[in-house]
Structure formats: C-alpha cells, structure tokens
Scaffold this motif. Structure first.
Motif, PDB file in Angstrom:
ATOM      1  N   GLN B  17       9.271  17.143  54.556  1.00 53.82           N
ATOM      2  CA  GLN B  17       9.690  17.579  53.232  1.00 53.82           C
ATOM      3  C   GLN B  17       8.499  18.221  52.556  1.00 53.82           C
ATOM      4  O   GLN B  17       7.459  17.590  52.396  1.00 53.82           O
ATOM      5  CB  GLN B  17      10.143  16.352  52.435  1.00 53.82           C
ATOM      6  N   SER B  18       8.622  19.499  52.197  1.00 50.75           N
ATOM      7  CA  SER B  18       7.521  20.161  51.519  1.00 50.75           C
ATOM      8  C   SER B  18       8.096  20.868  50.303  1.00 50.75           C
ATOM      9  O   SER B  18       8.774  21.874  50.433  1.00 50.75           O
ATOM     10  CB  SER B  18       6.859  21.148  52.488  1.00 50.75           C
ATOM     11  N   GLY B  19       7.841  20.296  49.122  1.00 44.19           N
ATOM     12  CA  GLY B  19       8.455  20.835  47.924  1.00 44.19           C
ATOM     13  C   GLY B  19       9.960  20.699  48.035  1.00 44.19           C
ATOM     14  O   GLY B  19      10.467  19.618  48.298  1.00 44.19           O
ATOM     15  N   SER B  20      10.667  21.827  47.909  1.00 39.77           N
ATOM     16  CA  SER B  20      12.116  21.753  48.001  1.00 39.77           C
ATOM     17  C   SER B  20      12.585  22.080  49.419  1.00 39.77           C
ATOM     18  O   SER B  20      13.770  22.108  49.704  1.00 39.77           O
ATOM     19  CB  SER B  20      12.739  22.719  47.010  1.00 39.77           C
ATOM     20  N   ARG B  21      11.606  22.358  50.330  1.00 40.95           N
ATOM     21  CA  ARG B  21      11.984  22.771  51.677  1.00 40.95           C
ATOM     22  C   ARG B  21      12.012  21.584  52.631  1.00 40.95           C
ATOM     23  O   ARG B  21      11.061  20.802  52.683  1.00 40.95           O
ATOM     24  CB  ARG B  21      11.008  23.820  52.179  1.00 40.95           C
ATOM     25  N   THR B  22      13.107  21.449  53.364  1.00 43.36           N
ATOM     26  CA  THR B  22      13.232  20.383  54.345  1.00 43.36           C
ATOM     27  C   THR B  22      13.244  20.997  55.744  1.00 43.36           C
ATOM     28  O   THR B  22      13.987  21.928  55.996  1.00 43.36           O
ATOM     29  CB  THR B  22      14.554  19.622  54.126  1.00 43.36           C
ATOM     30  N   PRO B  61       2.361  12.136  58.629  1.00 44.30           N
ATOM     31  CA  PRO B  61       2.132  11.861  57.210  1.00 44.30           C
ATOM     32  C   PRO B  61       3.124  10.812  56.687  1.00 44.30           C
ATOM     33  O   PRO B  61       4.237  10.707  57.202  1.00 44.30           O
ATOM     34  CB  PRO B  61       2.384  13.216  56.546  1.00 44.30           C
ATOM     35  N   PRO B  62       2.731  10.007  55.689  1.00 40.19           N
ATOM     36  CA  PRO B  62       3.628   8.967  55.171  1.00 40.19           C
ATOM     37  C   PRO B  62       4.784   9.576  54.374  1.00 40.19           C
ATOM     38  O   PRO B  62       4.687  10.717  53.926  1.00 40.19           O
ATOM     39  CB  PRO B  62       2.711   8.157  54.256  1.00 40.19           C
ATOM     40  N   PRO B  63       5.894   8.836  54.192  1.00 38.33           N
ATOM     41  CA  PRO B  63       6.968   9.330  53.343  1.00 38.33           C
ATOM     42  C   PRO B  63       6.445   9.489  51.914  1.00 38.33           C
ATOM     43  O   PRO B  63       5.493   8.802  51.561  1.00 38.33           O
ATOM     44  CB  PRO B  63       8.035   8.238  53.410  1.00 38.33           C
TER      45      PRO B  63
END
Lengths: 267, 280
Positions: B17-22, B61-63
């Motif tokens: 999940q990066s910003g609004s991009r999955t 990376p962690p949630p």
C-alpha cells in the motif's frame, strides 16, 4: 554475401598491463597485472565477433582497450587500416563516433537525473554540434522507434523503465551517431531470460538493417554461439582458441573450452 | 527421504500500500515442502517470486504499507501474524536466506569469521566454541583453507568464494529450510555449477529443504524436485520438474523455456515469450 567482407578492425598482439604498487616503498614493485597479454584477432565488416570467458579473463578489458577505456601497454589496434594506438586525442576523436559501446548494467550506465531525450541526444551534441534542438529531438524519436520504444518515452527518466527497456535506451544512445562498430560488453547478462531473447533479436535486426559490426562480449556460451560469426575463448588474458562458433563450441580442441562447456546446464 | 511436511503454505498473499495505490505482489500462493526437498520458483522480475519467500519470516515492511494474508506453517507453527520475537527465533535459525549479490550482503568492515560467528552467537548461544563452529561451517562449504578465509575481508574474496561464505553463514545454525534467491545469477557458469553442486550435496547431507528462486529454467532441470511458475503474483503452473519441463501446460511456461538459447542449436532468431503467448 556477394563480395568478401573487408576487415574493419584488426587487433595485433594487444597487451594491457596494470602496474601493481609495492606494499612498502623499500620493497621491489611486484609483477604488473597482465589483464590482457598478447591478443590478436580480426573483425570483418558487418559481422559479429564474440568473446567468451570467465570473470578476470580479460574479455571486457580487450573491448575497452579498443576505445581507449583501458591503457594499452603494447600492440596495435588497426581500424580501417589506421593504428589507433599512436593517435593524439584530437585525431582519435572521430573514431569515438565510429565506435560506440553498450554496457552490461542498464541501471548504472544511464544518468538518473537526465530524461531520455538528454541521454540519447548527448552524443549528438558532441559529434554534431551544428544540429538544432528540433533536429536532435526528431533524431531521438526516430532512434526510440528503432529500438521499439515509443516517442512518448523521450521525457521520462531512467527509473520509469524496466531493465530491458533501459538496455534499449543504451542501444539507442549508441546508435545516435551512426557508428560502424559497437562494442557490446555483456549487454544481456543482467537481464531476465525472456528479456534477453528480445534484446538479442533487436541487436541482430539492427545489424541486418544498418550493416553494423559487433564485438560481443559475454559469459553465456549459448548466447555467444547464437550471435557470433567468429568466437574467441579467453582465459587469464590470452586467447585459448578462436574460430567459427560451431567448430569452437561444437568440437573444442582445448581442455579449457571443454571445461567451460561442461558447466553449462543442459535440459 | 522423509515424507513429513516441513512447510505448508496456503493462499498466501502480499499487498503493498503506497498512498492511495494498492499493488498485489502475490496472491493465492499455496504449496507444500518436505524436508530434503527442492522447490524451484521460476518467474520474471516483478512476478512475485521473491516476495512470498520474504513474507515467510516477516522480511517485508510492517503494516499498513505491506499486508500479508493467508497461512504459512513451519512444522505446524503459523508464521503469518507471528510477533517479532517469535519471527526472529525462526529467521536465520530455522529459515536461512542467501541472495543474488554476495558482495552486497556481506559487511565490508568485518572479516568473514566475525560475520559467521555473529550468526552463531545470536542463534546458538549454547555453542561454547564459536570459532570452531565457524571453521566447521566454512569446511562444510568445501573451503580448503577455512582459517585463512575466516580472517579475510569480503573484498579479498572472489564472487564464488563470497557466495560460499554466505552459504556457510546461512548453514552455520543448521536451518531446516534454505531460501536461495537467485544464488548464481551474478556468477560465471563454471562458478554457478560449483555452487549448485555444493547446494545439492548439502541438501542431501543435512536433509535440508531448499526454496530456489530463479528466472532461468536452465538451473532448475538438474536440481529441483518440484517447480512452481509465477506470473504477475500468481502461480500459473506447478508440479514435478520433469513433468513441468517435459510437457508444460501453460503457454507462459513454454515461453520461459523456449526463450533460452541452447548450445548446438542453429536458429536464426531466438523465440521470445511474446511469440509463444501469441501462438497459443
């Protein structure tokens, strides 16, 4: 071919020795490192000569010596009959246009801060200083299409491309100044096998279309066999054997070549 | 060969999940791995082949930036959702990793002996003689002069020796599973053969399972028992190596096999993945 191909490049007894410094000033200097030691071969116009060997065999150094990226200790590099070794930097300059290079690592050989237009047009700025910006841009577009990228990619930066696409940009940059000889230093070694096949096919199509001559350096024997008209096997700075690929890789005379072949996974 | 299942993975998924991009990096990954068995995961860059193995020990990376779903049981113990203390007992001790570029995985300012010793001190505090364990690990990977290599710094070793040192470090704690992520991609063919032969011997000696991640079917044929082909985060085909390579059902698998140039084969052009996908 209707007429016998002319020799474009002839390398005679080439040696590249790097001096090794003594660990302490009062000690005698050790023997220099002989990266390349007495290598001779010829490249015919329009053909591909493949150099294969392990890391440290001197295969890349041989390629680099041809365009003065490695210091030559001894020997001659005859390009169209002219010995490049003795030339002054000014006299060598036109040969930088006729001989281009593409590199192994598409991630490190493109400037990350410049867009594709800047990368591909840089050699044009050096070798065609009179060209207008519009002409340069048109030429870059044409080059991107030639390597199967799109004109829209001109304004993008290297990080927006995959490894295979970056290698295509490197090829477009090499083609920009319409070279005769391209030194391909492990151009597909860092790529996925699926992308490797596409880039190899592209290089062969460009050769057919533009009449290019390649010095193709690699460690994958099957790739070298596939692309080459003539193969050199190198080990420890020397040529172990050379000849047509089916003779050298199909029926090797030297123990070293047999050992290399035995290591290739078969399936 | 023991038939006991060491690792059971069911419907494993990894989402970034990066910003609004999955981005779904892997989804629906299921397989069983027994002790002493080799499973090869084959796919191109970006196919999700590495990410599912990293998810096993929480090396992502962690949630909320990365979410792991599904189940992965090592010897019956669930790894997905395990706390950091639990995972760090598994990592290195029971599941060890070796990566593509040995030169970048080793610490340049410590000698090889110290770095292997660090793994032993951390994971096997009961070991009284760390130095002896280090020399044993180096001898295990067929290094002729373990004492000299233990004193060497990474830059003093060749690529092949660095990768041996990495394998020695991975095996020093006797893991049940070795994840080898493109272990020979950066190496010459001759060194590649040595490393693959070494891994094959170690697997037999130690009854250790190996998860081999690669983009090249060439190294799979002689080494793996089972193959899993991944594309865009999904498994497109899996089965015994001879079956998958001998009569691949999926066009993508056929393409990956066909695009490798072979010695002694005269072809005008290399087959590409696109040719194979178009033909089907």
């Amino acid at each position: 071919m209707t007429q016998p191909a002319a020799t474009l490049l002839e390398v005679r007894d080439l040696a590249v020795h790097y001096p090794v410094r003594a660990p302490w000033f009062f000690m005698p200097a050790p023997q220099p490192k002989k990266a390349v030691d007495g290598v001779s071969f010829s490249v015919l116009r329009g053909q591909t000569v493949g150099i294969v060997g392990e890391s440290g065999s001197g295969k890349s150094t041989t390629g680099k010596a041809v365009i003065r990226l490695a210091p030559v200790t001894r020997g001659a590099i005859l390009y169209g009959g002219v010995d490049l070794i003795g030339l002054s930097p000014a006299d060598f300059h036109p040969y930088r246009k006729r001989i281009q290079m593409i590199f192994q690592d598409p991630y490190n050989s493109l400037n990350p801060r410049t867009d594709v237009l800047g990368i591909v047009s840089e050699p044009l700025e050096i070798h065609f200083p009179g060209m207008s910006s519009a002409e340069k841009e048109a030429r870059c577009e044409e080059l991107l299409l030639a390597v199967q990228l799109s004109a829209d990619d001109l304004r993008k930066h290297p990080h927006e491309f995959s490894g295979g696409q970056r290698q295509r940009i490197g090829i477009a940059r090499a083609l920009a100044v319409q070279p005769e000889l391209i030194i391909c230093d492990e151009p597909v070694s860092a790529l996925d096998v699926s992308v490797q096949a596409e880039v190899v096919n592209l290089l062969q199509d460009l050769q057919d279309k533009l009449g290019l001559t390649y010095l193709f350096i690699g460690h994958d024997l099957a790739v070298i066999e596939h692309v080459s008209d003539h193969v050199l096997v190198m080990n420890a700075g020397k040529i172990v054997e050379q000849g047509p690929p089916d003779a050298i890789l199909g029926n090797p005379k030297e123990e070293y070549t047999r050992r290399l072949l035995a290591a290739v996974p078969r399936f | 060969m023991s038939s006991e299942t060491l690792l059971q993975v069911r419907d494993l998924g990894v989402t970034f999940q990066s910003g609004s991009r999955t981005t779904v990096a892997a989804t629906g990954v299921s397989f069983d791995l027994r002790s002493g068995e080799v499973l090869a995961v084959v796919g191109e860059s970006g196919s999700g082949k590495s990410v599912s193995s990293l998810a096993l020990t929480g090396l992502l990376p962690p949630p909320p930036s990365c979410v792991v779903t599904g189940s992965a049981r090592l010897g019956g113990v669930e790894l997905v959702g395990m706390d950091e203390a639990g995972l760090s007992a598994v990592r290195g001790r029971r599941i060890a990793y070796i990566f593509q570029e040995p030169g970048t995985s080793l610490n340049p300012v410590y000698d090889i002996g110290f770095q292997i010793g660090e793994a032993v001190r951390l994971h096997r505090p009961e070991e009284a003689d760390v130095r002896a364990a280090v020399l044993r690990a180096l001898a295990d990977v067929r290094i002729d002069d373990p004492a000299r290599v233990a004193r060497s710094y990474p830059h003093e070793l060749s690529g092949g020796m660095q990768q041996r040192a990495m394998i020695a470090m991975a095996l020093a704690c006797g893991p049940d599973l070795l994840v080898a992520d493109e272990p020979t991609t950066a190496l010459d063919v001759t060194i590649q053969k040595e490393i693959m032969d070494l891994l094959a011997r170690l697997r037999a000696e130690k009854n250790m399972a190996i998860l081999l991640i690669t983009h090249n079917f060439g190294v799979v044929a002689s080494f793996a028992d089972h193959v899993q082909v991944m594309r865009n985060g999904r498994i497109v085909e899996q089965g015994p190596t001879a079956q998958v390579m001998g009569s691949p059902r999926d066009a993508y698998t056929r393409g990956l096999i066909a695009c490798i140039p072979r010695l002694g084969e005269k072809r005008r052009r290399l087959t590409t993945l696109k040719d194979e996908l178009r033909a089907s």
